[in-house]
Design a protein around this motif. Sequence first.
Motif, mmCIF file in Angstrom:
data_model
loop_
_atom_site.group_PDB
_atom_site.id
_atom_site.type_symbol
_atom_site.label_atom_id
_atom_site.label_comp_id
_atom_site.label_asym_id
_atom_site.label_seq_id
_atom_site.Cartn_x
_atom_site.Cartn_y
_atom_site.Cartn_z
ATOM 1 N N THR A 38 0.847 -1.201 0.000
ATOM 2 C CA THR A 38 0.000 0.000 0.000
ATOM 3 C C THR A 38 0.880 1.248 0.000
ATOM 4 O OG1 THR A 38 -0.164 -0.121 2.417
ATOM 5 C CG2 THR A 38 -1.959 -1.111 1.144
ATOM 6 N N MET A 39 0.284 2.341 -0.466
ATOM 7 C CA MET A 39 1.014 3.606 -0.601
ATOM 8 C C MET A 39 1.278 4.232 0.766
ATOM 9 S SD MET A 39 1.514 4.251 -3.828
ATOM 10 C CE MET A 39 1.772 6.020 -3.901
ATOM 11 N N PRO A 40 2.433 4.874 0.888
ATOM 12 C CA PRO A 40 2.700 5.625 2.112
ATOM 13 C C PRO A 40 1.589 6.657 2.351
ATOM 14 C CG PRO A 40 4.656 5.580 0.686
ATOM 15 C CD PRO A 40 3.527 4.969 -0.093
ATOM 16 N N ASP A 61 4.117 0.188 2.887
ATOM 17 C CA ASP A 61 2.786 0.203 3.483
ATOM 18 C C ASP A 61 2.492 1.598 4.019
ATOM 19 O OD1 ASP A 61 4.062 0.236 6.039
ATOM 20 O OD2 ASP A 61 4.084 -1.950 6.061
ATOM 21 N N LYS A 62 1.225 1.780 4.402
ATOM 22 C CA LYS A 62 0.706 3.093 4.800
ATOM 23 C C LYS A 62 1.555 3.737 5.904
ATOM 24 C CE LYS A 62 -3.505 5.163 6.608
ATOM 25 N NZ LYS A 62 -4.963 5.175 6.478
ATOM 26 N N VAL A 63 1.880 2.943 6.912
ATOM 27 C CA VAL A 63 2.557 3.504 8.087
ATOM 28 C C VAL A 63 4.060 3.645 7.882
ATOM 29 C CG1 VAL A 63 3.063 3.130 10.540
ATOM 30 C CG2 VAL A 63 0.757 2.666 9.656
ATOM 31 N N GLY A 64 4.683 2.601 7.332
ATOM 32 C CA GLY A 64 6.159 2.589 7.247
ATOM 33 C C GLY A 64 6.717 3.201 5.972
ATOM 34 N N GLY A 65 5.883 3.356 4.939
ATOM 35 C CA GLY A 65 6.359 3.903 3.674
ATOM 36 C C GLY A 65 7.287 2.956 2.933
ATOM 37 N N HIS A 72 9.619 -10.406 5.656
ATOM 38 C CA HIS A 72 8.333 -10.233 4.967
ATOM 39 C C HIS A 72 7.399 -9.409 5.872
ATOM 40 C CE1 HIS A 72 4.517 -11.305 3.078
ATOM 41 N NE2 HIS A 72 5.160 -11.952 2.117
ATOM 42 N N PRO A 73 6.720 -8.398 5.328
ATOM 43 C CA PRO A 73 5.919 -7.513 6.186
ATOM 44 C C PRO A 73 4.687 -8.188 6.773
ATOM 45 C CG PRO A 73 5.582 -6.962 3.872
ATOM 46 C CD PRO A 73 6.676 -7.993 3.914
ATOM 47 N N VAL A 74 4.236 -9.297 6.176
ATOM 48 C CA VAL A 74 3.035 -9.980 6.675
ATOM 49 C C VAL A 74 3.405 -11.181 7.541
ATOM 50 C CG1 VAL A 74 0.911 -11.184 6.017
ATOM 51 C CG2 VAL A 74 1.690 -9.192 4.686
ATOM 52 N N THR A 75 4.320 -12.022 7.059
ATOM 53 C CA THR A 75 4.648 -13.241 7.827
ATOM 54 C C THR A 75 5.732 -12.991 8.874
ATOM 55 O OG1 THR A 75 6.438 -13.965 6.357
ATOM 56 C CG2 THR A 75 4.190 -14.627 5.744
#
Length: 207
Positions: A38-40, A61-65, A72-75
Amino acid sequence: MAGEGFQLIRRALSPGEQRRLVKAVEAVAKAAPFYTPTMPRTGKPFSVRMTNAGPLGWVSDKVGGYRYQPTHPVTGEAWPAIPKMLLQLWRAHAGYPEPPEACLINHYETGARMGSHQDRDEQELAAPVLSVSLGDDAVFHVGGRKRDDPKERMTLQSGDVVVLGKESRLAYHGIDRVFAGSSDLLADGGRINLTLRRVTPSPARTD
Ligand code: MD3
Ligand code: FE
């Protein structure tokens, strides 16, 4: 012609090599599933899904840019190793002494595109970006270092390799459209693009 340091090697990979690379990408995606970045700030989803291989991966992602990180940002798991065939391509074409640290894998399904942008999240801009295309044909554009510089468009096909170094390293570029059904390499169709990047400078030589 696009600027100095731009190299398009059409059909650098044979059909058999492309099939082997698809298998390697499937193995990476099994360990590190494609996710939707996702976009910053806005949190707007990308139309391209992504995963990575290597010691570092590019994520957003939105928060980290926009950033590189080892997991991995999800796992939360470490990224799998970069497939050997890609390390060989880097040695053959990058003209840079150290191996790549990140292999960003972009998956384009029907309708996905990538807006014009610069790749500038790497500390080491002396290294080129090396890209490999698999699956459906795509219209790609490359311009100059300023957003408004004139752009050139070309079609990237499965097995094509693009090397962006020197003057081209900070060129604006993007993917305008993907031609669904133009290749039968990927069982589910679509397009996969792999980009190899050096993120940190080469370690200082001590000899
Ligand atoms: C780098 N990917 O992941 S790769 C990206 O086909 C990206 O998925 C596109 O842009 C894709 O950041 C294009 C080829 C490419 C083309 C021009 C560049 C990479 C470039 C110009 C400068 C730096
Ligand atoms: Fe890019």
